[in-house]
Design a protein around this motif. Structure first.
Motif, PDB file in Angstrom:
ATOM      1  N   ILE A 156       0.840  -1.198   0.000  1.00  0.00           N
ATOM      2  CA  ILE A 156       0.000   0.000   0.000  1.00  0.00           C
ATOM      3  C   ILE A 156       0.875   1.248   0.000  1.00  0.00           C
ATOM      4  N   ASN A 157       0.562   2.171  -0.893  1.00  0.00           N
ATOM      5  CA  ASN A 157       1.250   3.452  -0.939  1.00  0.00           C
ATOM      6  C   ASN A 157       0.619   4.388   0.096  1.00  0.00           C
ATOM      7  N   PRO A 158       1.323   4.724   1.185  1.00  0.00           N
ATOM      8  CA  PRO A 158       0.729   5.578   2.212  1.00  0.00           C
ATOM      9  C   PRO A 158       0.255   6.927   1.684  1.00  0.00           C
ATOM     10  N   ASP A 159       0.893   7.426   0.629  1.00  0.00           N
ATOM     11  CA  ASP A 159       0.503   8.725   0.088  1.00  0.00           C
ATOM     12  C   ASP A 159      -0.882   8.694  -0.540  1.00  0.00           C
ATOM     13  N   ALA A 160      -1.377   7.493  -0.831  1.00  0.00           N
ATOM     14  CA  ALA A 160      -2.709   7.364  -1.420  1.00  0.00           C
ATOM     15  C   ALA A 160      -3.802   7.264  -0.363  1.00  0.00           C
ATOM     16  N   LEU A 161      -3.433   7.375   0.912  1.00  0.00           N
ATOM     17  CA  LEU A 161      -4.390   7.234   2.008  1.00  0.00           C
ATOM     18  C   LEU A 161      -4.736   8.595   2.605  1.00  0.00           C
ATOM     19  N   SER A 162      -5.877   8.665   3.271  1.00  0.00           N
ATOM     20  CA  SER A 162      -6.211   9.859   4.043  1.00  0.00           C
ATOM     21  C   SER A 162      -5.305   9.935   5.262  1.00  0.00           C
ATOM     22  N   ALA A 163      -5.339  11.056   5.964  1.00  0.00           N
ATOM     23  CA  ALA A 163      -4.467  11.230   7.132  1.00  0.00           C
ATOM     24  C   ALA A 163      -4.752  10.174   8.195  1.00  0.00           C
ATOM     25  N   ASP A 164      -6.042   9.911   8.482  1.00  0.00           N
ATOM     26  CA  ASP A 164      -6.387   8.901   9.486  1.00  0.00           C
ATOM     27  C   ASP A 164      -5.958   7.516   9.026  1.00  0.00           C
ATOM     28  N   GLU A 165      -6.169   7.216   7.761  1.00  0.00           N
ATOM     29  CA  GLU A 165      -5.771   5.910   7.246  1.00  0.00           C
ATOM     30  C   GLU A 165      -4.257   5.748   7.265  1.00  0.00           C
ATOM     31  N   ARG A 166      -3.551   6.818   6.962  1.00  0.00           N
ATOM     32  CA  ARG A 166      -2.091   6.763   6.975  1.00  0.00           C
ATOM     33  C   ARG A 166      -1.573   6.460   8.377  1.00  0.00           C
ATOM     34  N   LEU A 167      -2.229   7.045   9.374  1.00  0.00           N
ATOM     35  CA  LEU A 167      -1.833   6.756  10.750  1.00  0.00           C
ATOM     36  C   LEU A 167      -2.124   5.293  11.091  1.00  0.00           C
ATOM     37  N   ASN A 168      -3.283   4.788  10.675  1.00  0.00           N
ATOM     38  CA  ASN A 168      -3.585   3.380  10.904  1.00  0.00           C
ATOM     39  C   ASN A 168      -2.542   2.485  10.248  1.00  0.00           C
ATOM     40  N   HIS A 169      -2.147   2.837   9.033  1.00  0.00           N
ATOM     41  CA  HIS A 169      -1.141   2.064   8.312  1.00  0.00           C
ATOM     42  C   HIS A 169       0.200   2.100   9.053  1.00  0.00           C
ATOM     43  N   THR A 170       0.579   3.266   9.514  1.00  0.00           N
ATOM     44  CA  THR A 170       1.847   3.409  10.238  1.00  0.00           C
ATOM     45  C   THR A 170       1.850   2.598  11.517  1.00  0.00           C
ATOM     46  N   LEU A 171       0.773   2.713  12.297  1.00  0.00           N
ATOM     47  CA  LEU A 171       0.725   2.040  13.594  1.00  0.00           C
ATOM     48  C   LEU A 171       0.650   0.529  13.445  1.00  0.00           C
ATOM     49  N   LEU A 172      -0.134   0.051  12.491  1.00  0.00           N
ATOM     50  CA  LEU A 172      -0.230  -1.387  12.311  1.00  0.00           C
ATOM     51  C   LEU A 172       1.080  -1.952  11.770  1.00  0.00           C
ATOM     52  N   SER A 173       1.715  -1.245  10.846  1.00  0.00           N
ATOM     53  CA  SER A 173       3.005  -1.699  10.319  1.00  0.00           C
ATOM     54  C   SER A 173       4.038  -1.776  11.443  1.00  0.00           C
ATOM     55  N   ARG A 174       4.042  -0.778  12.310  1.00  0.00           N
ATOM     56  CA  ARG A 174       4.973  -0.795  13.441  1.00  0.00           C
ATOM     57  C   ARG A 174       4.696  -1.971  14.358  1.00  0.00           C
ATOM     58  N   SER A 175       3.426  -2.193  14.692  1.00  0.00           N
ATOM     59  CA  SER A 175       3.071  -3.281  15.605  1.00  0.00           C
ATOM     60  C   SER A 175       3.462  -4.635  15.042  1.00  0.00           C
ATOM     61  N   VAL A 176       3.143  -4.864  13.788  1.00  0.00           N
ATOM     62  CA  VAL A 176       3.471  -6.138  13.157  1.00  0.00           C
ATOM     63  C   VAL A 176       4.988  -6.330  13.097  1.00  0.00           C
ATOM     64  N   GLY A 177       5.709  -5.286  12.736  1.00  0.00           N
ATOM     65  CA  GLY A 177       7.165  -5.389  12.641  1.00  0.00           C
ATOM     66  C   GLY A 177       7.812  -5.711  13.977  1.00  0.00           C
ATOM     67  N   LEU A 178       7.358  -5.054  15.036  1.00  0.00           N
ATOM     68  CA  LEU A 178       7.920  -5.324  16.356  1.00  0.00           C
ATOM     69  C   LEU A 178       7.569  -6.720  16.834  1.00  0.00           C
ATOM     70  N   ASP A 179       6.347  -7.169  16.547  1.00  0.00           N
ATOM     71  CA  ASP A 179       5.965  -8.526  16.936  1.00  0.00           C
ATOM     72  C   ASP A 179       6.836  -9.568  16.244  1.00  0.00           C
ATOM     73  N   LEU A 180       7.151  -9.343  14.976  1.00  0.00           N
ATOM     74  CA  LEU A 180       8.041 -10.255  14.263  1.00  0.00           C
ATOM     75  C   LEU A 180       9.439 -10.241  14.866  1.00  0.00           C
ATOM     76  N   GLU A 181       9.914  -9.053  15.199  1.00  0.00           N
ATOM     77  CA  GLU A 181      11.248  -8.945  15.790  1.00  0.00           C
ATOM     78  C   GLU A 181      11.296  -9.638  17.146  1.00  0.00           C
ATOM     79  N   ARG A 182      10.232  -9.508  17.905  1.00  0.00           N
ATOM     80  CA  ARG A 182      10.207 -10.086  19.255  1.00  0.00           C
ATOM     81  C   ARG A 182      10.171 -11.610  19.236  1.00  0.00           C
ATOM     82  N   LEU A 183       9.631 -12.202  18.171  1.00  0.00           N
ATOM     83  CA  LEU A 183       9.573 -13.659  18.090  1.00  0.00           C
ATOM     84  C   LEU A 183      10.949 -14.293  18.259  1.00  0.00           C
ATOM     85  N   ASP A 184      11.965 -13.656  17.722  1.00  0.00           N
ATOM     86  CA  ASP A 184      13.303 -14.224  17.766  1.00  0.00           C
ATOM     87  C   ASP A 184      13.907 -14.216  19.173  1.00  0.00           C
ATOM     88  N   LEU A 185      13.341 -13.431  20.075  1.00  0.00           N
ATOM     89  CA  LEU A 185      13.899 -13.329  21.420  1.00  0.00           C
ATOM     90  C   LEU A 185      13.491 -14.490  22.320  1.00  0.00           C
TER      91      LEU A 185
END
Length: 601
Positions: A95-124
């Motif tokens: 998904i291109n964040p620039d194609a989203l509304s401001a609220d949607e862009r924030l949702n995209h940012t927060l969910l991407s961060r959460s998923v990325g950290l969860d993946l990183e934490r699995l290795d610990l």
């Protein structure tokens, strides 16, 4: 609140693949529509999957199936999350964040961060630490029992199913702890000694004093006496036949296998002394603070905060008329009988009085208040010895459970009344209850944001709420104001001690010095807190980082808006977007300042 159908993760992923049109094939409007639709699909799929993984949260929102389950804490269950998380990450990346509304862009940012950290934490393999200073499965089960309300036969059946799943939860924790022994990721002896005591006590519970029977202590009017007798009999049977044996296995394992494997060296208490521990601690520092601060930077911040707060404490000593030394003033606060009560009822009376005075001041500072009420309750006596001085347990409006400000009424000669106002503001209102209950009621936000894991936001708000006590008129004497500063010093020393223990290789006495020499915390509270930090690396870093961010944002808003600053609208701006990382919070307040300027023109 929204309910989620708990579908199998594989089915979710298999049925939600979509193809995003290329920019050359679509107009900007069409691209935006497609990006919005794709993001909405990902969020819906993620929330269904996450609700299945997290029956605590899903159950609190009324999901009947979730109320009958426990989470899968096994390593196999944890690793099984890698594939769906990877697919969510990859779908979000299309998904291109620039194609989203401001609220949607924030949702995209927060969910991407959460998923990325969860993946990183699995290795610990974090679950190798199968318990902390407050215990393991036995502590979790007791908390769960206290948060369970039975009003109908369906509620009772759900509780019986959860009881039936508890033996498997114990077995998974035991396997995790054994893997910790095998890989050198073990809690130090100072923690294990304490937990052996609580696990041994739990193994000796009888049906008459077993916390797991508390949800069934009173028959609801909707259930007949005969049906209730059957339900309670089945609960007793599950406890006797399934849970008692696994409790005994757990207690024996802790005594015979884990205790001999735990390190006893003074310098071996920190995560940094374990294999891969420094990398893990650096991750936890980022996770809990929601920042990119390094442990060294956090340690330096803690030292500077200690110096700043110490100067303010000197001012309150002078206001109290004290002319002696700082150390003697601390001794006075820790020992003079005027600052202590002698009965549990007296402690509860003081806590409830402060809580009601705080309630009275909320409308002056807040436009939006939660509907869910809270109660002031004592910490159950079977866990109070290992428990902190106070805590907040979230409620559930859909399940008919109020929030709970828990007050430790044991060892009353160690619990100074000068600290109680700050504790109450932090744990009840305007602290954790107001913020968490309001968060639960933000129905316009996606579920994953209402239940977001941003510890610095949650605990930072709690510490900021102690500061609000000045504006609410809660601190009535120099001693109570000193107590508030002592609590702030406690959180500053957390930055120093947590990084010292887990990053710099300190022993417990080096860590103790900051609290002993700079705060009025009692010896018991200092010891309890130090053991908490040792067994839970990084969590203690969240409080000060979050509080300083909120205060910095508020001061920036006050300076920018001058007489047009409205604290009630400011608090809406902080709270009504749900818990977020610190950089997102600062961006939100900057946007709010711009909006307020337009309002004033």
């Amino acid at each position: 609140m929204r309910k989620f159908a708990l579908l199998a993760a594989t089915a979710l992923i298999a049925t939600t693949t979509s193809i995003t049109p290329t920019l050359a094939q679509t107009s900007p409007a069409a691209e935006q529509s497609q990006a919005s639709a794709n993001l909405a699909s990902i969020i819906a799929d993620y929330e269904n999957w996450a609700a299945e993984q997290d029956p605590w949260t899903a159950g609190a929102e009324g999901n009947r199936d979730a109320l009958s389950r426990l989470p899968d804490i096994s390593r196999e269950g944890e690793l099984a999350r890698r594939a769906p998380l990877t697919r969510f990450r990859d779908r979000l990346a299309t998904i291109n964040p620039d194609a989203l509304s401001a609220d949607e862009r924030l949702n995209h940012t927060l969910l991407s961060r959460s998923v990325g950290l969860d993946l990183e934490r699995l290795d610990l393999d974090q679950n190798r630490f199968a318990f902390n200073s407050e215990g393991g499965p036995e502590a979790m089960a007791g908390y769960l029992a206290g948060a369970t309300r039975i009003a109908t036969a369906d509620d009772a059946e759900a509780w019986l199913l959860r009881l039936g799943a508890l033996a498997g939860y114990y077995d998974a924790a035991l396997a995790n702890a054994r893997r910790g022994i095998e890989t050198g990721m073990v809690q130090p002896r100072i923690i294990v000694d304490r937990v052996v005591t609580s696990t041994t006590a739990a193994a000796a519970f009888t049906l008459e004093n077993d916390p797991l029977m508390r949800p069934m202590a009173t028959r609801p009017p909707s259930i007949s006496e005969a049906a209730w007798a059957d339900l309670t009999g089945r609960a007793r049977g599950i406890i006797v036949e399934q849970i008692v044996p696994v409790r005994q296995r757990w207690a024996t394992f802790m005594t015979d296998e884990y205790l001999p494997a735990s390190p006893v060296e003074p310098g071996a208490i920190g995560l940094g002394q374990r294999p891969g521990g420094r990398e893990a601690y650096a991750f936890f520092a980022r996770w809990y603070t929601t920042t990119e601060m390094t442990p060294d930077e956090i340690h330096a911040l803690g030292l500077s905060e200690v110096a700043r707060i110490r100067a303010q404490m000197q001012e309150e000593m002078a206001a109290a008329g004290w002319t002696g030394s700082f150390a003697d003033f601390l001794t006075y606060l820790r020992t003079d009988p005027q600052f202590y009560v002698t009965t549990r009822d007296e402690m509860m009376m003081h806590a409830r009085d402060i809580a009601k005075r705080a309630d009275d001041q909320l409308p002056a500072l807040f436009n939006t208040l939660p509907r869910l009420p809270y109660g002031v309750r004592p910490v159950p006596e079977e866990i109070e010895a290992n428990y902190t001085t106070g805590r907040y347990n979230p409620g559930s409006s859909v399940n008919g459970i109020a929030g709970a400000y828990m007050v430790n009424t044991s060892a009353l000669d160690q619990r100074g009344l000068y600290e109680l106002p700050a504790l109450t503001l932090h744990e009840a209102v305007p602290g954790h209850h107001l913020q968490i209950a309001l968060q639960q009621e933000l129905g316009d936000l996606p579920w994953f944001r209402r239940n977001g894991d941003a510890t610095a936001f949650v605990e930072g708000w709690g510490l900021y709420s102690e500061f609000l006590g000045y504006e609410m008129g809660i601190y009535r004497t120099p001693y109570e104001r000193f107590g508030r500063l002592s609590y702030e010093m406690w959180r500053a020393c957390r930055l120093v001690a947590d990084t010292g223990i887990h990053w710099m290789g300190w022993n417990i006495e080096q860590a103790r010095a900051c609290f002993r020499d700079n705060s009025a915390l009692s010896e018991l509270n200092i010891q309890t807190e130090l053991e908490r930090y040792i067994s839970w690396p990084g969590q203690a870093l969240a409080y000060k980082i979050g509080e300083l961010t909120i205060l910095r944002a508020r001061r920036r808003a006050e300076e920018a808006l001058g007489d047009d600053f409205n604290v009630r609208r400011f608090h809406d701006a902080v709270l009504l977007g749900g818990p977020v990382p610190m950089n997102v919070l600062e961006q939100r307040i900057d946007a709010w300042i711009a909006t307020e300027r337009e309002r004033a023109e």
